[in-house]
Design a protein around this motif. Structure first.
Motif, PDB file in Angstrom:
ATOM      1  N   ARG A   1       0.788  -1.222   0.000  1.00  0.00           N
ATOM      2  CA  ARG A   1       0.000   0.000   0.000  1.00  0.00           C
ATOM      3  C   ARG A   1       0.826   1.282   0.000  1.00  0.00           C
ATOM      4  O   ARG A   1       0.285   2.353  -0.320  1.00  0.00           O
ATOM      5  N   PHE A   2       2.119   1.207   0.364  1.00  0.00           N
ATOM      6  CA  PHE A   2       2.930   2.419   0.492  1.00  0.00           C
ATOM      7  C   PHE A   2       4.260   2.299  -0.243  1.00  0.00           C
ATOM      8  O   PHE A   2       4.824   1.212  -0.352  1.00  0.00           O
ATOM      9  N   ASP A   3       4.748   3.434  -0.723  1.00  0.00           N
ATOM     10  CA  ASP A   3       6.117   3.557  -1.229  1.00  0.00           C
ATOM     11  C   ASP A   3       6.983   4.135  -0.126  1.00  0.00           C
ATOM     12  O   ASP A   3       6.525   4.934   0.688  1.00  0.00           O
ATOM     13  N   GLY A   4       8.278   3.741  -0.122  1.00  0.00           N
ATOM     14  CA  GLY A   4       9.210   4.301   0.845  1.00  0.00           C
ATOM     15  C   GLY A   4       9.164   3.661   2.206  1.00  0.00           C
ATOM     16  O   GLY A   4       9.593   4.274   3.191  1.00  0.00           O
ATOM     17  N   VAL A   5       8.659   2.433   2.303  1.00  0.00           N
ATOM     18  CA  VAL A   5       8.612   1.755   3.600  1.00  0.00           C
ATOM     19  C   VAL A   5      10.016   1.304   3.980  1.00  0.00           C
ATOM     20  O   VAL A   5      10.663   0.575   3.240  1.00  0.00           O
ATOM     21  N   GLY A   6      10.497   1.757   5.125  1.00  0.00           N
ATOM     22  CA  GLY A   6      11.817   1.373   5.612  1.00  0.00           C
ATOM     23  C   GLY A   6      11.699   0.928   7.054  1.00  0.00           C
ATOM     24  O   GLY A   6      11.161  -0.129   7.360  1.00  0.00           O
ATOM     25  N   LEU A   7      12.198   1.780   7.962  1.00  0.00           N
ATOM     26  CA  LEU A   7      12.080   1.479   9.381  1.00  0.00           C
ATOM     27  C   LEU A   7      10.695   1.824   9.927  1.00  0.00           C
ATOM     28  O   LEU A   7      10.361   1.454  11.045  1.00  0.00           O
ATOM     29  N   THR A   8       9.928   2.521   9.145  1.00  0.00           N
ATOM     30  CA  THR A   8       8.598   2.932   9.585  1.00  0.00           C
ATOM     31  C   THR A   8       7.610   1.776   9.456  1.00  0.00           C
ATOM     32  O   THR A   8       7.589   1.070   8.448  1.00  0.00           O
ATOM     33  N   GLU A   9       6.791   1.590  10.486  1.00  0.00           N
ATOM     34  CA  GLU A   9       5.741   0.586  10.451  1.00  0.00           C
ATOM     35  C   GLU A   9       4.408   1.260  10.143  1.00  0.00           C
ATOM     36  O   GLU A   9       4.165   2.397  10.559  1.00  0.00           O
ATOM     37  N   VAL A  10       3.572   0.554   9.415  1.00  0.00           N
ATOM     38  CA  VAL A  10       2.258   1.071   9.042  1.00  0.00           C
ATOM     39  C   VAL A  10       1.205   0.039   9.421  1.00  0.00           C
ATOM     40  O   VAL A  10       1.415  -1.165   9.252  1.00  0.00           O
ATOM     41  N   LYS A  11       0.086   0.513   9.935  1.00  0.00           N
ATOM     42  CA  LYS A  11      -1.026  -0.377  10.295  1.00  0.00           C
ATOM     43  C   LYS A  11      -2.318   0.162   9.701  1.00  0.00           C
ATOM     44  O   LYS A  11      -2.591   1.363   9.760  1.00  0.00           O
ATOM     45  N   LEU A  12      -3.096  -0.735   9.118  1.00  0.00           N
ATOM     46  CA  LEU A  12      -4.437  -0.387   8.684  1.00  0.00           C
ATOM     47  C   LEU A  12      -5.323  -0.352   9.919  1.00  0.00           C
ATOM     48  O   LEU A  12      -5.651  -1.382  10.500  1.00  0.00           O
ATOM     49  N   ASN A  13      -5.693   0.847  10.324  1.00  0.00           N
ATOM     50  CA  ASN A  13      -6.514   0.990  11.525  1.00  0.00           C
ATOM     51  C   ASN A  13      -7.905   0.406  11.292  1.00  0.00           C
ATOM     52  O   ASN A  13      -8.421  -0.352  12.106  1.00  0.00           O
ATOM     53  N   TYR A  14      -8.511   0.786  10.186  1.00  0.00           N
ATOM     54  CA  TYR A  14      -9.808   0.238   9.817  1.00  0.00           C
ATOM     55  C   TYR A  14     -10.080   0.548   8.352  1.00  0.00           C
ATOM     56  O   TYR A  14      -9.486   1.455   7.758  1.00  0.00           O
ATOM     57  N   ALA A  15     -10.980  -0.198   7.768  1.00  0.00           N
ATOM     58  CA  ALA A  15     -11.532   0.079   6.439  1.00  0.00           C
ATOM     59  C   ALA A  15     -12.970  -0.384   6.456  1.00  0.00           C
ATOM     60  O   ALA A  15     -13.266  -1.506   6.893  1.00  0.00           O
ATOM     61  N   VAL A  16     -13.873   0.467   6.028  1.00  0.00           N
ATOM     62  CA  VAL A  16     -15.292   0.123   5.970  1.00  0.00           C
ATOM     63  C   VAL A  16     -15.829   0.571   4.616  1.00  0.00           C
ATOM     64  O   VAL A  16     -15.325   1.521   4.013  1.00  0.00           O
ATOM     65  N   GLY A  17     -16.821  -0.117   4.125  1.00  0.00           N
ATOM     66  CA  GLY A  17     -17.369   0.255   2.828  1.00  0.00           C
ATOM     67  C   GLY A  17     -18.579  -0.567   2.452  1.00  0.00           C
ATOM     68  O   GLY A  17     -19.091  -1.371   3.242  1.00  0.00           O
ATOM     69  N   VAL A  18     -19.048  -0.344   1.233  1.00  0.00           N
ATOM     70  CA  VAL A  18     -20.178  -1.096   0.680  1.00  0.00           C
ATOM     71  C   VAL A  18     -19.658  -2.025  -0.399  1.00  0.00           C
ATOM     72  O   VAL A  18     -18.650  -1.744  -1.060  1.00  0.00           O
ATOM     73  N   ASP A  19     -20.346  -3.129  -0.570  1.00  0.00           N
ATOM     74  CA  ASP A  19     -19.872  -4.187  -1.451  1.00  0.00           C
ATOM     75  C   ASP A  19     -21.018  -4.698  -2.306  1.00  0.00           C
ATOM     76  O   ASP A  19     -22.157  -4.806  -1.834  1.00  0.00           O
ATOM     77  N   THR A  20     -20.738  -4.993  -3.560  1.00  0.00           N
ATOM     78  CA  THR A  20     -21.737  -5.609  -4.429  1.00  0.00           C
ATOM     79  C   THR A  20     -21.043  -6.604  -5.351  1.00  0.00           C
ATOM     80  O   THR A  20     -19.848  -6.447  -5.654  1.00  0.00           O
TER      81      THR A  20
END
Length: 213
Positions: A94-113
């Motif tokens: 999901r990201f460019d430039g990931v090194g020592l930095t950590e990333v977390k998906l806190n949440y994702a909500v949406g509609v689906d069909t």
């Protein structure tokens, strides 16, 4: 001779007890097949899909779709997913430039069909196309420290997939793959962590447990 007779009687009793148990699933299947097609068309169904870690940055996710009829091609509903620290594959997806930095998906909500394209092998295989639209929030940190920044973005994810329900039962698997698009201007969504930058286009792929209720 008496012992042999007793053994024969015991074996006969065991066979008489086991046969109904073995026949019960067959009878249940036969009963299910006797439901008229017109009645199955009128019955609504709830499709629950639970996903383990996927390329969208999530560690777990769920989709709840309602199908107006059990045999109809359309279904629609809601989805949600979340991640956790240490998901390096999701961060790099999901990201460019990931090194020592950590990333977390806190949440994702949406509609689906989704729209089912066809049914094969008595309903066992059902290819489909789908579309998910929603919002998501990521947080970042360096090392084991507290979260340093957060960013929220909108996304849209078209997908092609396949549902596998052995014998057209109520339990199976659902696989989907496709591109994802960050719907917001990514230039305004940089986390304050070096060169970390949210990708405007990313791959999505997931394999989940499917339950039809």
């Amino acid at each position: 001779m008496r012992v042999s007779s007793l053994n024969a009687v015991n074996v006969s009793k065991a066979v008489l007890m086991v046969v109904p148990l073995l026949a019960a699933p067959v009878l249940a299947d036969d009963a299910g097949e006797q439901i008229p097609a017109s009645e199955r068309e009128r019955r609504a169904a709830l499709l629950m899909e639970v996903s383990p870690p996927a390329l969208d940055g999530s560690m777990y996710g769920i989709r709840l779709d309602i199908a107006p009829s059990m045999e109809g091609p359309f279904s629609f509903g809601l989805m949600g997913r979340a991640g956790q620290w240490g998901n390096s594959l999701g961060a790099k997806t999901r990201f460019d430039g990931v090194g020592l930095t950590e990333v977390k998906l806190n949440y994702a909500v949406g509609v689906d069909t989704r729209y089912t394209l066809g049914s094969f092998a008595n309903g066992t295989l059902r290819p489909f196309v789908g579309l998910t639209v929603g919002v998501e929030e990521f947080v970042s940190r360096t090392g084991d420290g507290p979260s340093e920044a957060a960013t929220t973005a909108a996304f849209v994810e078209p997908a092609a997939g396949l549902m596998w329900r052995p014998g057209a039962g109520r339990v199976g698997l659902s696989a989907r793959v496709g591109p994802g698009f960050t719907f917001t201007d990514v230039r305004d969504l940089e986390l304050r962590a070096g060169d970390l930058r949210l990708k405007p286009v990313y791959p999505t792929a997931s394999l989940g447990l499917l339950v039809v209720l």
